[in-house]
Design a protein around this motif. Structure first.
Motif, PDB file in Angstrom:
ATOM      1  N   LEU A  28       0.795  -1.222   0.000  1.00 39.31           N
ATOM      2  CA  LEU A  28       0.000   0.000   0.000  1.00 39.31           C
ATOM      3  C   LEU A  28       0.827   1.272   0.000  1.00 39.31           C
ATOM      4  CD1 LEU A  28      -2.994   1.063   0.366  1.00 39.31           C
ATOM      5  CD2 LEU A  28      -2.511   1.098   2.813  1.00 39.31           C
ATOM      6  N   LEU A  29       0.356   2.248  -0.792  1.00 44.18           N
ATOM      7  CA  LEU A  29       0.778   3.642  -0.689  1.00 44.18           C
ATOM      8  C   LEU A  29      -0.421   4.442  -0.183  1.00 44.18           C
ATOM      9  CD1 LEU A  29       2.769   4.700  -3.909  1.00 44.18           C
ATOM     10  CD2 LEU A  29       3.646   4.488  -1.589  1.00 44.18           C
ATOM     11  N   ILE A  30      -0.193   5.350   0.742  1.00 45.16           N
ATOM     12  CA  ILE A  30      -1.250   6.260   1.191  1.00 45.16           C
ATOM     13  C   ILE A  30      -1.012   7.617   0.555  1.00 45.16           C
ATOM     14  CG2 ILE A  30      -2.241   7.479   3.168  1.00 45.16           C
ATOM     15  CD1 ILE A  30      -1.727   5.079   4.870  1.00 45.16           C
ATOM     16  N   TYR A  31      -1.981   8.090  -0.213  1.00 45.17           N
ATOM     17  CA  TYR A  31      -1.881   9.404  -0.857  1.00 45.17           C
ATOM     18  C   TYR A  31      -2.435  10.448   0.116  1.00 45.17           C
ATOM     19  CZ  TYR A  31      -1.259  12.420  -4.928  1.00 45.17           C
ATOM     20  OH  TYR A  31      -0.810  13.372  -5.812  1.00 45.17           O
ATOM     21  N   PHE A  66       4.130   7.023   1.796  1.00 46.61           N
ATOM     22  CA  PHE A  66       3.137   8.074   1.671  1.00 46.61           C
ATOM     23  C   PHE A  66       3.444   8.885   0.415  1.00 46.61           C
ATOM     24  CE2 PHE A  66       3.181   7.203   6.187  1.00 46.61           C
ATOM     25  CZ  PHE A  66       1.858   7.296   6.571  1.00 46.61           C
ATOM     26  N   VAL A  67       2.410   9.515  -0.143  1.00 46.52           N
ATOM     27  CA  VAL A  67       2.588  10.461  -1.240  1.00 46.52           C
ATOM     28  C   VAL A  67       1.915  11.758  -0.820  1.00 46.52           C
ATOM     29  CG1 VAL A  67       2.135  10.949  -3.672  1.00 46.52           C
ATOM     30  CG2 VAL A  67       2.545   8.595  -2.939  1.00 46.52           C
ATOM     31  N   ILE A 124       7.228   9.118   8.362  1.00 49.18           N
ATOM     32  CA  ILE A 124       6.191   9.000   9.382  1.00 49.18           C
ATOM     33  C   ILE A 124       6.278   7.589   9.936  1.00 49.18           C
ATOM     34  CG2 ILE A 124       3.710   8.995   9.849  1.00 49.18           C
ATOM     35  CD1 ILE A 124       3.358  11.012   7.626  1.00 49.18           C
ATOM     36  N   ASN A 125       6.697   7.485  11.181  1.00 44.52           N
ATOM     37  CA  ASN A 125       6.905   6.176  11.812  1.00 44.52           C
ATOM     38  C   ASN A 125       7.792   5.270  10.961  1.00 44.52           C
ATOM     39  OD1 ASN A 125       5.267   6.879  13.990  1.00 44.52           O
ATOM     40  ND2 ASN A 125       3.413   6.182  12.942  1.00 44.52           N
ATOM     41  N   GLY A 126       8.828   5.866  10.396  1.00 48.67           N
ATOM     42  CA  GLY A 126       9.778   5.093   9.617  1.00 48.67           C
ATOM     43  C   GLY A 126       9.373   4.822   8.186  1.00 48.67           C
ATOM     44  N   VAL A 127       8.220   5.354   7.748  1.00 48.87           N
ATOM     45  CA  VAL A 127       7.735   5.134   6.381  1.00 48.87           C
ATOM     46  C   VAL A 127       8.011   6.391   5.553  1.00 48.87           C
ATOM     47  CG1 VAL A 127       5.735   4.580   4.947  1.00 48.87           C
ATOM     48  CG2 VAL A 127       5.954   3.587   7.238  1.00 48.87           C
ATOM     49  N   ASP A 128       8.621   6.225   4.375  1.00 47.31           N
ATOM     50  CA  ASP A 128       9.042   7.355   3.549  1.00 47.31           C
ATOM     51  C   ASP A 128       7.858   8.107   2.966  1.00 47.31           C
ATOM     52  OD1 ASP A 128      11.699   6.697   3.960  1.00 47.31           O
ATOM     53  OD2 ASP A 128      11.814   5.422   2.173  1.00 47.31           O
ATOM     54  N   ILE A 129       8.079   9.424   2.742  1.00 55.46           N
ATOM     55  CA  ILE A 129       7.090  10.278   2.074  1.00 55.46           C
ATOM     56  C   ILE A 129       7.647  10.650   0.705  1.00 55.46           C
ATOM     57  CG2 ILE A 129       5.750  12.409   2.168  1.00 55.46           C
ATOM     58  CD1 ILE A 129       6.095  12.387   5.193  1.00 55.46           C
ATOM     59  N   PHE A 130       6.882  10.368  -0.362  1.00 60.14           N
ATOM     60  CA  PHE A 130       7.319  10.632  -1.726  1.00 60.14           C
ATOM     61  C   PHE A 130       6.497  11.767  -2.329  1.00 60.14           C
ATOM     62  CE2 PHE A 130       7.810   6.040  -0.891  1.00 60.14           C
ATOM     63  CZ  PHE A 130       9.183   5.904  -1.086  1.00 60.14           C
TER      64      PHE A 130
END
Length: 650
Positions: A151-154, A178-179, A190-196
């Protein structure tokens, strides 16, 4: 390796899991006592003097407090800040009580500082055990090979962060990024998850093997949302939208809570905005009657009418379960908003004039919305007599009962299929419009011929209007639920013709138009909505496939996922639909609503024709039915026979 230990723990029964946790906490309380003596007195051996009582006091004090604060009702891998705060409260009260008891007991060999050190160590140990369990049990299982999607979260705002937090408690998705359009967030975590950034999406999808993208920007305006969806449609991913924020906040998010895209997203345009003054004009404080209240349009009319606070809302429906369902829903809506509206369920058919008269005599509705009709083109084509009796004479009966009851306004829910129809359904709806146009133009209406007797004039004090619109997305007969079901079944998507186009609206949009048109009517108008460009059903089918993360299988892409199969036009079906018979629409107070005064037959001339077609319907004389329809419905006569109805482009 970790999974070998994790899975047996997860499959244990709840009482056994609780026993394990209780045992762990009791052991940790003893460890904290030992550690406090070690830190305070450098004592690592067995307890001396009266120190053994401290070892007894700690677990017996901790256990009832932890039970009271519900620490053993929580599921470790689902716990969050609320559970940690609860633990802190429990240990806090434990610490105060523990310290006070040591002061009072004055045990030999027990320094008072142990009463401070032990609770702090105990809290660290208990909190650490919860954190380790959460990340070990949820983290490993959540990223296991059993996850259903990558999953990616936009959207890296509040909604996106809440969703990410809730996803930690489920195993259906692996969150990989995340996008966000905000450049200040791109490159962060965010909590170790990259934002693109959005430009990186194609590369991220390919590199990380993304299968699903979740739109988590509830504040986004419709045009920007459509632009994002249009870009994402190019990629082989399943696009979903956010569930309700209440579900997110409560942590009840599973794969089933993620919704398919809204009907408005499939439509590709912003819904028509309502005028609040128009909505309330014929509703607030009045008795309102809705026929066909259990149907797609009728039930939505009822929902919106209820919110405008009428004094009474009368639900007329011949389907018992449909009436029960809508009544129960409206009662819940009424309670939710604290409304004092009386909602009255009334079983009855629009074919029963006596029942309609009785309802109008008992309740005196001021406003009537007539949504009851047979609308399925092929079914009515195969059963023309029933179409005539329900669509034409159901409308006549309801309008007559309203007129005799001195209703202020009457609004007919019509359809674009009434314009130059090639089918019986459309022709009967146009005849229903003609009935109201003829009644609206008369100061008195003589129903004597209808009753087979002399006399029967009724003074007309009712404003009649018709609302004509296109197909309703999401209704029981809409193509959208059908296409979605066919996608879930693996296809094919069935389409009658590759060139079929239709005007589309959402159910709330259609209901708002009906309510507003009734408020604007002066008598005899046909209201239509400026619905923009018609939509090709082929494009809609492709859009649903693409937004499901799949590809269309055709000659250009033989390895695609879902085939679109052409089945041929059904009896009476047209390639194109229209909204106006004439070419002279006029504007109204609403920028997106038009009206037309179309030709009609005066009541004295039209009544004998109605009597004839009713007799033909009662005798099931299809030839006579189509002959009469052809005489009065513009555009129907030349298509009433033969196969031209299947091929002519209108």
């Amino acid at each position: 390796m970790s999974n070998q230990f994790t899975q047996p723990l997860l499959t244990l029964r709840r009482p056994i899991k609780r026993l394990v946790v209780v045992t762990l906490d009791l052991v940790l309380s003893l460890v904290a006592v030992w550690a406090s003596f070690y830190l305070r007195m450098d004592q690592s051996g067995l307890p001396l003097y009266q120190q053994k009582y401290v070892y007894l006091l700690a677990p017996f004090l901790a256990f009832p407090l932890f039970v009271h604060f519900g620490l053993y009702r929580a599921i470790f891998r689902y716990t969050g800040m609320a559970a940690l705060a609860n633990t802190a409260k429990a240990v806090g009260i434990y610490g105060v009580t523990f310290f006070c008891l040591l002061l009072l007991l004055k045990l030999d060999g027990v320094p008072r500082s142990v009463g401070l050190i032990q609770p702090m160590l105990f809290f660290l140990l208990v909190g650490s055990s919860r954190a380790v369990a959460k990340f070990w049990l949820a983290g490993w299982s959540g990223r296991s090979r059993h996850a259903e999607g990558r999953l990616l979260i936009y959207g890296a705002g509040e909604a996106g962060v809440q969703t990410a937090s809730a996803l930690g408690a489920v195993r259906q998705f692996v969150l990989l990024g995340f996008v966000d359009d905000d450049r200040t967030k791109v490159g962060g975590h965010i909590n170790g998850v990259d934002i693109f950034c959005p430009e990186d999406v194609p590369e991220v999808i390919d590199r990380l093997g993304i299968t699903d993208i979740l739109l988590a920007i509830p504040s986004l305006d419709r045009s920007r949302r459509n632009a994002i969806i249009a870009k994402l449609r190019e990629f082989p991913v399943h696009i979903r939208t956010l569930p309700g924020m209440v579900d997110l906040a409560s942590g009840r998010v599973t794969v089933h809570d993620f919704q398919e895209l809204d009907i408005e997203d499939l439509l590709g345009r912003a819904p028509v905005p309502p005028d609040s003054d128009l909505l309330a004009r014929n509703l607030a404080g009045k008795t309102v009657l809705v026929t066909g209240a259990g149907g797609s349009i009728g039930s939505e009319l009822c929902r919106q009418i209820l919110l405008e606070k009428p004094s009474q809302l009368l639900l007329v429906e011949h389907n018992e379960f449909g009436l029960y369902t809508v009544h129960r829903e409206l009662e819940g809506l009424r309670a939710e908003h604290g409304l004092s509206v009386e909602v009255v369920p009334l079983l009855g058919s629009v074919g029963n004039l006596g029942r309609l008269r009785e309802i109008c005599r008992l309740y005196h509705p001021a406003t009537v919305f007539h949504a009851a009709a047979y609308k399925h083109v092929p079914l009515v084509e195969d059963n023309p007599s029933e179409g005539v009796l329900n669509n034409i004479f159901g409308t006549l009966n309801t309008a007559r009962a309203a007129m005799e009851g001195a209703a202020e306004s009457f609004v007919l829910v019509s359809t674009d299929k009434a314009v130059r129809p090639t089918n019986v359904m459309g022709a009967t709806k146009r005849m229903a419009e003609l009935v109201l146009q003829a009644m609206a133009a008369s100061q008195t209406v003589d129903f004597g011929l209808m009753d087979g007797q002399v006399g029967g004039e009724v003074r007309n004090r009712t404003v009649f209007a018709m609302v004509r619109f296109g197909n309703v997305l999401g209704s029981s007969g809409s193509v959208v639920p059908l296409f979605r079901r066919q996608v879930l079944e693996g296809g094919p998507l069935t389409l009658t013709h590759e060139k079929v186009t239709r005007y589309f609206m959402t159910i709330p949009e259609a209901a708002q138009l009906v309510l507003q048109a009734g408020a604007m009517a002066h008598g005899g108008e046909v209201f239509v909505l400026d619905m923009g460009q018609p939509v090709k059903i082929m494009d809609l089918a492709k859009r649903i496939i693409q937004l499901s993360g799949l590809t269309v299988r055709d000659d250009h892409n033989p390895d695609g996922d879902i085939e679109i199969r052409i089945t041929g036009l059904r009896p009476g079906e047209k390639l194109y639909e229209e909204l106006l018979i004439g070419d002279n629409p006029e504007g109204t107070a609403h920028e997106r609503i038009m009206k037309a005064r179309e030709d009609y037959v005066p009541w004295p001339e039209f009544a004998p024709e109605l009597a004839m077609i009713r007799l033909a319907a009662e005798r099931n004389d299809e030839k006579m039915i189509k002959e009469i329809l052809g005489r009065h419905v513009h555009g129907y006569e030349q298509r009433a026979e033969g196969s031209a109805a299947n091929t002519v482009l209108v």
